[in-house]
Design a protein around this motif. Structure first.
Motif, PDB file in Angstrom:
ATOM      1  N   VAL A   1       0.847  -1.196   0.000  1.00  0.00           N
ATOM      2  CA  VAL A   1       0.000   0.000   0.000  1.00  0.00           C
ATOM      3  C   VAL A   1       0.881   1.245   0.000  1.00  0.00           C
ATOM      4  CG1 VAL A   1      -1.804  -1.253   1.237  1.00  0.00           C
ATOM      5  CG2 VAL A   1      -0.223   0.197   2.510  1.00  0.00           C
ATOM      6  N   GLY A   2       0.351   2.307  -0.565  1.00  0.00           N
ATOM      7  CA  GLY A   2       1.107   3.542  -0.638  1.00  0.00           C
ATOM      8  C   GLY A   2       1.098   4.331   0.660  1.00  0.00           C
ATOM      9  N   ARG A   3      -0.078   4.552   1.223  1.00  0.00           N
ATOM     10  CA  ARG A   3      -0.194   5.453   2.369  1.00  0.00           C
ATOM     11  C   ARG A   3      -0.275   4.680   3.681  1.00  0.00           C
ATOM     12  NH1 ARG A   3      -3.738   7.837  -1.424  1.00  0.00           N
ATOM     13  NH2 ARG A   3      -5.536   6.838  -0.434  1.00  0.00           N
ATOM     14  N   GLU A   4       0.346   5.233   4.699  1.00  0.00           N
ATOM     15  CA  GLU A   4       0.282   4.638   6.035  1.00  0.00           C
ATOM     16  C   GLU A   4      -1.163   4.554   6.517  1.00  0.00           C
ATOM     17  OE1 GLU A   4       1.854   5.450  10.619  1.00  0.00           O
ATOM     18  OE2 GLU A   4       2.530   6.759   8.976  1.00  0.00           O
ATOM     19  N   GLU A   5      -1.947   5.568   6.199  1.00  0.00           N
ATOM     20  CA  GLU A   5      -3.354   5.575   6.620  1.00  0.00           C
ATOM     21  C   GLU A   5      -4.117   4.389   6.028  1.00  0.00           C
ATOM     22  OE1 GLU A   5      -1.745   8.033   5.186  1.00  0.00           O
ATOM     23  OE2 GLU A   5      -1.610   9.605   6.729  1.00  0.00           O
TER      24      GLU A   5
ATOM     25  N   MET B   1      -6.716  -1.028   6.689  1.00  0.00           N
ATOM     26  CA  MET B   1      -6.763  -2.466   6.419  1.00  0.00           C
ATOM     27  C   MET B   1      -6.599  -3.260   7.707  1.00  0.00           C
ATOM     28  SD  MET B   1      -4.694  -3.140   2.873  1.00  0.00           S
ATOM     29  CE  MET B   1      -5.316  -4.827   2.818  1.00  0.00           C
ATOM     30  N   LYS B   2      -5.713  -2.799   8.575  1.00  0.00           N
ATOM     31  CA  LYS B   2      -5.484  -3.504   9.848  1.00  0.00           C
ATOM     32  C   LYS B   2      -6.730  -3.495  10.706  1.00  0.00           C
ATOM     33  CE  LYS B   2      -3.029  -5.388  13.198  1.00  0.00           C
ATOM     34  NZ  LYS B   2      -2.538  -6.783  13.127  1.00  0.00           N
ATOM     35  N   ARG B   3      -7.439  -2.390  10.731  1.00  0.00           N
ATOM     36  CA  ARG B   3      -8.689  -2.338  11.517  1.00  0.00           C
ATOM     37  C   ARG B   3      -9.725  -3.305  10.956  1.00  0.00           C
ATOM     38  NH1 ARG B   3      -7.318   3.241  11.569  1.00  0.00           N
ATOM     39  NH2 ARG B   3      -8.661   3.658   9.768  1.00  0.00           N
ATOM     40  N   GLU B   4      -9.733  -3.452   9.642  1.00  0.00           N
ATOM     41  CA  GLU B   4     -10.700  -4.352   9.002  1.00  0.00           C
ATOM     42  C   GLU B   4     -10.271  -5.815   9.111  1.00  0.00           C
ATOM     43  OE1 GLU B   4     -10.723  -2.804   5.064  1.00  0.00           O
ATOM     44  OE2 GLU B   4     -12.008  -1.082   5.559  1.00  0.00           O
ATOM     45  N   HIS B   5      -8.962  -6.043   9.246  1.00  0.00           N
ATOM     46  CA  HIS B   5      -8.422  -7.409   9.313  1.00  0.00           C
ATOM     47  C   HIS B   5      -7.387  -7.466  10.427  1.00  0.00           C
ATOM     48  CE1 HIS B   5     -10.281  -8.261   5.390  1.00  0.00           C
ATOM     49  NE2 HIS B   5      -9.823  -7.076   5.013  1.00  0.00           N
ATOM     50  N   PRO B   6      -7.811  -7.564  11.666  1.00  0.00           N
ATOM     51  CA  PRO B   6      -6.881  -7.523  12.808  1.00  0.00           C
ATOM     52  C   PRO B   6      -5.809  -8.616  12.788  1.00  0.00           C
ATOM     53  CG  PRO B   6      -9.159  -7.286  13.534  1.00  0.00           C
ATOM     54  CD  PRO B   6      -9.210  -7.673  12.094  1.00  0.00           C
ATOM     55  N   ASP B   7      -6.059  -9.712  12.060  1.00  0.00           N
ATOM     56  CA  ASP B   7      -5.093 -10.810  12.030  1.00  0.00           C
ATOM     57  C   ASP B   7      -3.959 -10.562  11.032  1.00  0.00           C
ATOM     58  OD1 ASP B   7      -7.182 -10.982  10.106  1.00  0.00           O
ATOM     59  OD2 ASP B   7      -6.622 -13.043   9.640  1.00  0.00           O
ATOM     60  N   PHE B   8      -4.075  -9.535  10.189  1.00  0.00           N
ATOM     61  CA  PHE B   8      -3.009  -9.234   9.241  1.00  0.00           C
ATOM     62  C   PHE B   8      -1.801  -8.668   9.993  1.00  0.00           C
ATOM     63  CE2 PHE B   8      -5.645  -8.366   5.108  1.00  0.00           C
ATOM     64  CZ  PHE B   8      -6.191  -9.636   5.198  1.00  0.00           C
ATOM     65  N   LEU B   9      -0.613  -9.026   9.537  1.00  0.00           N
ATOM     66  CA  LEU B   9       0.611  -8.435  10.058  1.00  0.00           C
ATOM     67  C   LEU B   9       0.926  -7.145   9.295  1.00  0.00           C
ATOM     68  CD1 LEU B   9       2.796 -11.671  10.309  1.00  0.00           C
ATOM     69  CD2 LEU B   9       1.627 -10.484  12.179  1.00  0.00           C
TER      70      LEU B   9
ATOM     71  N   ILE C   1      -0.829 -13.238   6.210  1.00  0.00           N
ATOM     72  CA  ILE C   1      -1.091 -12.160   5.263  1.00  0.00           C
ATOM     73  C   ILE C   1      -0.487 -10.888   5.837  1.00  0.00           C
ATOM     74  CG2 ILE C   1      -2.866 -10.776   4.118  1.00  0.00           C
ATOM     75  CD1 ILE C   1      -4.663 -13.243   4.138  1.00  0.00           C
ATOM     76  N   LEU C   2       0.235 -10.147   4.992  1.00  0.00           N
ATOM     77  CA  LEU C   2       1.012  -9.004   5.453  1.00  0.00           C
ATOM     78  C   LEU C   2       0.611  -7.738   4.704  1.00  0.00           C
ATOM     79  CD1 LEU C   2       3.811  -8.454   7.186  1.00  0.00           C
ATOM     80  CD2 LEU C   2       4.751  -8.229   4.883  1.00  0.00           C
ATOM     81  N   ILE C   3       0.537  -6.632   5.431  1.00  0.00           N
ATOM     82  CA  ILE C   3       0.374  -5.299   4.845  1.00  0.00           C
ATOM     83  C   ILE C   3       1.747  -4.652   4.826  1.00  0.00           C
ATOM     84  CG2 ILE C   3      -0.798  -3.075   5.049  1.00  0.00           C
ATOM     85  CD1 ILE C   3      -2.790  -4.567   6.986  1.00  0.00           C
ATOM     86  N   HIS C   4       2.134  -4.072   3.686  1.00  0.00           N
ATOM     87  CA  HIS C   4       3.507  -3.555   3.527  1.00  0.00           C
ATOM     88  C   HIS C   4       3.471  -2.159   2.915  1.00  0.00           C
ATOM     89  CE1 HIS C   4       7.791  -4.304   1.723  1.00  0.00           C
ATOM     90  NE2 HIS C   4       7.860  -3.694   2.891  1.00  0.00           N
ATOM     91  N   THR C   5       4.069  -1.186   3.585  1.00  0.00           N
ATOM     92  CA  THR C   5       4.148   0.166   3.022  1.00  0.00           C
ATOM     93  C   THR C   5       5.554   0.724   3.239  1.00  0.00           C
ATOM     94  OG1 THR C   5       3.196   2.399   3.025  1.00  0.00           O
ATOM     95  CG2 THR C   5       3.235   1.250   5.146  1.00  0.00           C
ATOM     96  N   THR C   6       6.121   1.348   2.200  1.00  0.00           N
ATOM     97  CA  THR C   6       7.501   1.830   2.266  1.00  0.00           C
ATOM     98  C   THR C   6       7.630   3.201   1.608  1.00  0.00           C
ATOM     99  OG1 THR C   6       8.221   0.848   0.163  1.00  0.00           O
ATOM    100  CG2 THR C   6       8.294  -0.563   2.122  1.00  0.00           C
ATOM    101  N   SER C   7       8.826   3.767   1.753  1.00  0.00           N
ATOM    102  CA  SER C   7       9.076   5.118   1.237  1.00  0.00           C
ATOM    103  C   SER C   7       9.193   5.170  -0.280  1.00  0.00           C
ATOM    104  CB  SER C   7      10.378   5.674   1.834  1.00  0.00           C
ATOM    105  OG  SER C   7      10.354   5.677   3.231  1.00  0.00           O
ATOM    106  N   ALA C   8       9.656   4.085  -0.895  1.00  0.00           N
ATOM    107  CA  ALA C   8       9.924   4.108  -2.334  1.00  0.00           C
ATOM    108  C   ALA C   8       9.141   3.049  -3.094  1.00  0.00           C
ATOM    109  CB  ALA C   8      11.424   3.940  -2.596  1.00  0.00           C
TER     110      ALA C   8
END
Length: 235
Positions: A45-49, A54-62, A93-100
């Motif tokens: 994902v692009g934005r931290e928000e 996504m985490k609120r909707e899927h609490p089991d995601f890392l 299942i992982l959520i991933h957001t980075t600077s680049a």
């Protein structure tokens, strides 16, 4: 096959055809290692928000992510291949957001690229093999650099390496890697002030070219979310 090497967010905005968004240090290297450790799926994902929604909707995601290289507050992991080695990722299942890297996916998709792969040295030959098999008319190799705004030699080398394989003139990687060891993007791994953010082992792991025989495809789920999936590439 028309192959273009593009640079930074500006280059991502110009991507066409089959696009490879390259982030060697460290986003897309990390994702390869995580899939090798059994991760089921990654949402880039692009934005931290967006990540927190996504985490609120899927609490089991890392959650894994960074800004300026530093782990985002409240996230499970930063962006380090070595610092995630001991963790259990099997079927997670992982959520991933980075600077680049993840920013590059958003911009590349908005530009209208037809198919998007992530790019790193650890699976560069597999990427080239996949592209050869697909044989697209246009290939865009997008070097994301540092935060998408400053060039990074490791991303440039990865793009040149993929291109060299595609045109049948593979370059010698050992000397090429040694040629940029004094660059700032490498030097930070040896700066004691940053040892907990940029471990030396990350540098070694990210430069281990052609380690994995698979590619990672990025399919857009929404404007800011991409589903990353592993596709094995036959020898």
């Amino acid at each position: 096959m028309n192959i273009k090497i593009l640079h930074l967010l500006e280059g991502a905005d110009q991507a066409q055809g089959l696009a490879v968004v390259i982030d060697v240090f460290r986003a897309f290297s990390l994702e390869c290692y995580l899939f090798s450790r059994g991760v089921q799926k990654i949402y880039a994902v692009g934005r931290e928000e967006t990540a927190w929604k996504m985490k609120r909707e899927h609490p089991d995601f890392l959650m894994a992510g960074e800004r300026g290289g530093v782990i985002l507050p409240g996230f499970d992991y930063g962006n380090s291949p070595s610092q995630t080695e001991g963790a259990d990722f099997q079927d997670k299942i992982l959520i991933h957001t980075t600077s680049a890297g993840t920013q590059g996916l958003v911009h590349t998709c908005a530009a209208g690229a037809g198919e998007i792969l992530t790019g790193s040295m650890v699976n560069a030959s597999a990427i080239a093999s996949y592209i050869k098999e697909k044989n697209p008319a246009q290939v865009s190799l997008v070097c994301m650099g540092n935060s998408g705004i400053a060039p990074a030699p490791e991303d440039e080398l990865c793009a040149r390496y993929i291109r060299s394989i595609l045109i049948g003139e593979p370059i010698e990687m050992g000397p090429e890697i040694l040629s940029f060891v004094n660059e700032p993007s490498v030097a930070k791994f040896f700066d004691i002030k940053w040892k907990n953010v940029f471990p030396v082992k990350d540098l070694i792991m990210c430069l281990e070219y052609d380690r994995f025989p698979f590619i990672l495809k990025a399919d857009q789920v929404s404007e800011d979310i991409f589903e990353i999936s592993r596709v094995n590439v036959p020898d």
